[in-house]
Each structure stands twice: as C-alpha cells, then as structure tokens.
Write a protein that holds these residues in place. Structure first.
Motif, mmCIF file in Angstrom:
data_model
loop_
_atom_site.group_PDB
_atom_site.id
_atom_site.type_symbol
_atom_site.label_atom_id
_atom_site.label_comp_id
_atom_site.label_asym_id
_atom_site.label_seq_id
_atom_site.Cartn_x
_atom_site.Cartn_y
_atom_site.Cartn_z
ATOM 1 N N ALA A 81 0.800 -1.239 0.000
ATOM 2 C CA ALA A 81 0.000 0.000 0.000
ATOM 3 C C ALA A 81 0.825 1.279 0.000
ATOM 4 N N SER A 82 1.958 1.312 0.659
ATOM 5 C CA SER A 82 2.774 2.529 0.675
ATOM 6 C C SER A 82 3.649 2.654 -0.564
ATOM 7 N N LEU A 83 3.561 1.700 -1.485
ATOM 8 C CA LEU A 83 4.433 1.689 -2.656
ATOM 9 C C LEU A 83 3.726 2.006 -3.971
ATOM 10 N N PHE A 84 2.394 2.174 -3.937
ATOM 11 C CA PHE A 84 1.688 2.537 -5.163
ATOM 12 C C PHE A 84 2.112 3.937 -5.595
ATOM 13 N N ASN A 85 2.332 4.130 -6.882
ATOM 14 C CA ASN A 85 2.710 5.439 -7.400
ATOM 15 C C ASN A 85 1.491 6.345 -7.516
ATOM 16 N N HIS A 86 1.768 7.646 -7.511
ATOM 17 C CA HIS A 86 0.733 8.681 -7.645
ATOM 18 C C HIS A 86 0.377 8.893 -9.108
ATOM 19 N N SER A 87 -0.899 9.214 -9.331
ATOM 20 C CA SER A 87 -1.355 9.673 -10.637
ATOM 21 C C SER A 87 -2.540 10.605 -10.424
ATOM 22 N N TYR A 88 -2.641 11.628 -11.270
ATOM 23 C CA TYR A 88 -3.836 12.465 -11.277
ATOM 24 C C TYR A 88 -4.956 11.790 -12.068
ATOM 25 N N HIS A 89 -4.657 10.649 -12.676
ATOM 26 C CA HIS A 89 -5.637 9.832 -13.397
ATOM 27 C C HIS A 89 -5.509 8.392 -12.908
ATOM 28 N N PRO A 90 -5.768 8.162 -11.616
ATOM 29 C CA PRO A 90 -5.508 6.841 -11.032
ATOM 30 C C PRO A 90 -6.523 5.795 -11.487
ATOM 31 N N ASN A 91 -6.115 4.550 -11.365
ATOM 32 C CA ASN A 91 -7.043 3.454 -11.636
ATOM 33 C C ASN A 91 -7.477 2.760 -10.337
ATOM 34 N N ALA A 92 -6.998 3.274 -9.206
ATOM 35 C CA ALA A 92 -7.380 2.724 -7.900
ATOM 36 C C ALA A 92 -7.515 3.874 -6.910
ATOM 37 N N LEU A 93 -8.130 3.594 -5.791
ATOM 38 C CA LEU A 93 -8.257 4.575 -4.723
ATOM 39 C C LEU A 93 -7.954 3.878 -3.405
ATOM 40 N N TYR A 94 -7.706 4.687 -2.386
ATOM 41 C CA TYR A 94 -7.477 4.109 -1.069
ATOM 42 C C TYR A 94 -8.514 4.613 -0.093
ATOM 43 N N VAL A 95 -8.884 3.722 0.824
ATOM 44 C CA VAL A 95 -9.868 4.039 1.853
ATOM 45 C C VAL A 95 -9.213 3.747 3.192
#
Length: 122
Positions: free
Chosen positions: A66-80
C-alpha cells in the motif's frame, strides 16, 4: 495478486498480476500509526514519500504494497482509510488489466488535482 517491479519513468511501482474489476478490493494493508508528535521527524526521512496522513495530525505507514503505489492524477485505484481497524484498503476505481501499473491519487480523492511535493510523471 500484485507484483513489484521497475517502471519506465517512475522508478518502482506495483503492477496487477491479474485482472481487477472496478470496485474490487486489491489489497487490505494494516498500518503502523505514527503519533502526531513523531510525524515531524518522519518528514525529515525517506519515509516522507511512503506515509499517509492519518486521523487528526498523526500519520501511518501501510504495510504490504500500500505505501508503494505510485501517484497519478488519473488513477485506476483509490485508497480508503479505516481508522477503527487501522487498515488501508486499495480498491479498483476502474477496470485494471493484468500487467497494468496500479496508481492512486496521493491527495486522497481520485479527482483532486492539488499539487503534491514532487514533479508528477504521468
């Protein structure tokens, strides 16, 4: 299932090793909560790039990927964030195909275009 490997431009990233349907749970990650008195210390270390803001002014390091996902302003996932259980869930925001990099918006909302602390590579 997920795989960790180098990307072409962002360094390392997390990639789907299977297809994920929109709304599907990708990962549940327990977190180590960083008390608010210690967050200022974290911001002076390499962990700055890996921690999440948590409840109040505290922070959290997510275990697993979870702490290793890269950032995007057009993501294909979200975190809760689940404060009661001290976990972060990564959920597919769009259909994700095997081999595709999984990205999240570090600002917390998939459509939040606020600047982050680094130059964004899309």
């Amino acid at each position: 299932m997920l795989v960790f490997r180098d990307t072409e431009v962002k360094g390392r990233g997390i990639f789907a090793h299977q297809d994920f349907a929109k709304g599907e749970l990708i990962e549940t990650a327990p977190v180590i909560v960083i008390p608010k008195q210690q967050v200022k210390l974290i911001t002076k270390t390499v962990l700055l790039n890996y921690y999440f803001g948590w409840h109040g002014e505290s922070g959290a390091i997510a275990l697993g990927f979870a702490s290793l996902f890269n950032h995007s302003y057009h993501p294909n996932a979200l975190y809760v964030k689940n404060f009661a259980k001290n976990i972060i869930e990564i959920i597919a925001y769009k259909d994700i195909r095997k081999g595709e990099e999984i990205t999240i918006n570090y600002n917390g909302q998939v459509d939040d275009l606020s600047p982050v602390w680094f130059d964004v590579m899309e």
